[in-house]
Write an enzyme that holds these catalytic residues in place. Structure first.
Site, mmCIF file in Angstrom:
data_model
loop_
_atom_site.group_PDB
_atom_site.id
_atom_site.type_symbol
_atom_site.label_atom_id
_atom_site.label_comp_id
_atom_site.label_asym_id
_atom_site.label_seq_id
_atom_site.Cartn_x
_atom_site.Cartn_y
_atom_site.Cartn_z
ATOM 1 N N GLY A 194 0.837 -1.203 0.000
ATOM 2 C CA GLY A 194 0.000 0.000 0.000
ATOM 3 C C GLY A 194 0.867 1.246 0.000
ATOM 4 O O GLY A 194 2.050 1.185 -0.343
ATOM 5 N N ASN A 195 0.293 2.363 0.367
ATOM 6 C CA ASN A 195 1.075 3.596 0.469
ATOM 7 C C ASN A 195 0.487 4.479 1.564
ATOM 8 O O ASN A 195 -0.525 4.147 2.173
ATOM 9 C CB ASN A 195 1.126 4.324 -0.886
ATOM 10 C CG ASN A 195 -0.265 4.670 -1.382
ATOM 11 O OD1 ASN A 195 -0.935 5.501 -0.796
ATOM 12 N ND2 ASN A 195 -0.699 4.025 -2.453
#
Ligand code: C5P
Length: 399
Positions: free
Chosen positions: A210-211
């Site tokens: 993810g981020n």
């Protein structure tokens, strides 16, 4: 200031020395054609008299829950429904704290808690009170609750110290209200599709790629578009944010799910704004069991490219549809943004760079440059709600 005409405004005054400026603000609002009801706290009356305020507003000033001798009850509920906007100027540290926690021990706070209309606060206090973590925390809570904060200025304070805490000038406060009403309903009848937040690409049942996107920018855009009368669909990746009121929010996890949700809506969309930080790659396979530390021989994860949602919509775009993207860049910012504008067939791209302090992921502020084929507008560092208003102003101008 033509947009205040006929508007019902509650002017809340709390007990700070800047209350003397509220008289000028009241005068400006009345002159611009607004109907103003003053609600003042008991301490506020020590700084400015109700007689001055009622003379200028043409209405008795409300301060107590009851009129002393007649027992007449002042309905904060009716007042909250009557108002098109409420502005609290000055908003002292104490009033901000009570607003943030719901301590409804005076008429001003009960009115605030009953107000259905947008609320603005113009904080005013000494520099140390302004800088105190408690004040910052309360302001952050109020912003998260949707209160518009008209930031105080740096200047000489009542204590003769110089610092941040001086209430914004009455003219500027009146202009902020005027601009707010000017923006209302500019997107009435328009369908807006928004993506926001990160995407999570699963590796196994407990892990993902993810981020750090918080979704704040996209959510602020959804709220602002809704406020301007648009019919908004927000396709949101995993975030910790509450669904914006009045916005249809579809929760997704991965880039593929996000694309699918967008494709369902896009043909009916007038304006699509791609504010999500979509993961560019996903693991080729998501295991159905947790990958064990010792085993599975997984030293390398095989990745596959995710679909580019913005570019996919860019291919499908027809005349009359507007597509707006974001570019978060670390180097060659403008050139990269312009390249994306063309490659993804966008009409407009909002550039922010991680080089700017306070801009980008997770923060409450952002600093953006809006770029289209023939225009480039650079904005200063602002609260993400104010940035959302700037971006939508640019979009409305190009509709
Ligand atoms: O190519 P880059 O990721 O920098 O492009 C950013 C813009 O493209 C943003 O508007 C983002 O929401 C969108 N995007 C997308 N799907 C992807 C990657 C980016 O919609 N897979």
């Amino acid at each position: 200031m033509t947009n205040l005409k006929g508007k019902h405004i509650i002017l809340g005054i709390s007990g700070g020395i800047a209350a003397y400026k509220s008289v000028v603000l009241l005068r400006l609002l009345v002159k611009a054609g607004a109907e103003v009801q003053v609600v003042i706290t008991p301490h506020g009356k020590e700084f400015i008299t109700p007689v001055t305020l009622s003379s200028l507003s043409g209405k008795p000033v409300i301060s107590e829950f009851f009129t002393a001798n007649t027992g007449e009850w002042h309905s904060h509920v009716d007042l909250g429904l009557w108002a098109d906007a409420m502005v609290i100027a000055p908003a002292t540290a104490s009033t901000l704290a009570k607003m943030a926690t719901g301590v409804a021990d005076n008429m001003l706070i009960t009115t605030y808690l009953s107000a259905k209309a947008p609320v603005f606060v113009a904080p005013a206090m000494d520099l140390d009170m302004m800088a105190h973590p408690t004040t910052s925390r309360n302001l952050a809570t109020l912003k998260a609750d949707g209160v518009h904060v008209i930031e105080p200025e740096v200047g000489e304070l009542a204590s003769h110290l110089v610092g941040r805490g001086r209430m914004e000038e009455p003219e500027k406060i009146a202009q902020a209200l005027d601009a707010f009403f000017a923006a209302e309903q500019t997107l009435k009848g328009k369908k807006v599709l928004l993506t926001a937040g990160p995407t999570y690409e699963r590796l196994d049942p407990v892990r993902f790629i993810g981020n750090f996107s918080s979704g704040k920018m996209g959510y602020a855009l959804a709220e602002e578009a809704g406020r301007r009368g648009a019919d908004v669909t927000l396709v949101a990746g995993p975030t910790a944010l509450a669904d914006p009121i009045g916005v249809k929010t579809i929760h997704v996890e991965s880039a593929r799910q996000m694309l699918e949700a967008c494709l369902k809506d896009f043909s009916r969309t007038d304006i699509a704004i791609m504010a999500a930080a979509v993961a560019d790659y996903a693991p080729k396979q998501c295991l159905d069991h947790k990958i064990k530390r010792e085993h599975d021989g997984i030293e390398n994860i095989e990745l596959v490219k995710n679909p580019d949602i913005a570019a996919s919509l860019g291919q499908l775009k027809t005349a009359g549809q507007m597509l707006v993207g974001f570019a978060l860049e670390t180097d060659n910012a403008e050139a990269n943004a312009r390249e994306k504008l063309l490659r993804k067939n966008l009409d407009m791209i909002v550039l922010n760079t991680l080089a700017d302090a306070g801009a980008g992921f997770g923060t409450d502020t952002n600093k953006v440059t809006v770029i289209s084929q023939d225009e480039k507008i650079a904005f200063g560092l602002k609260d993400k709600h104010a940035v959302a208003a700037d971006i939508l102003d640019c979009i409305c101008k190009n509709l």
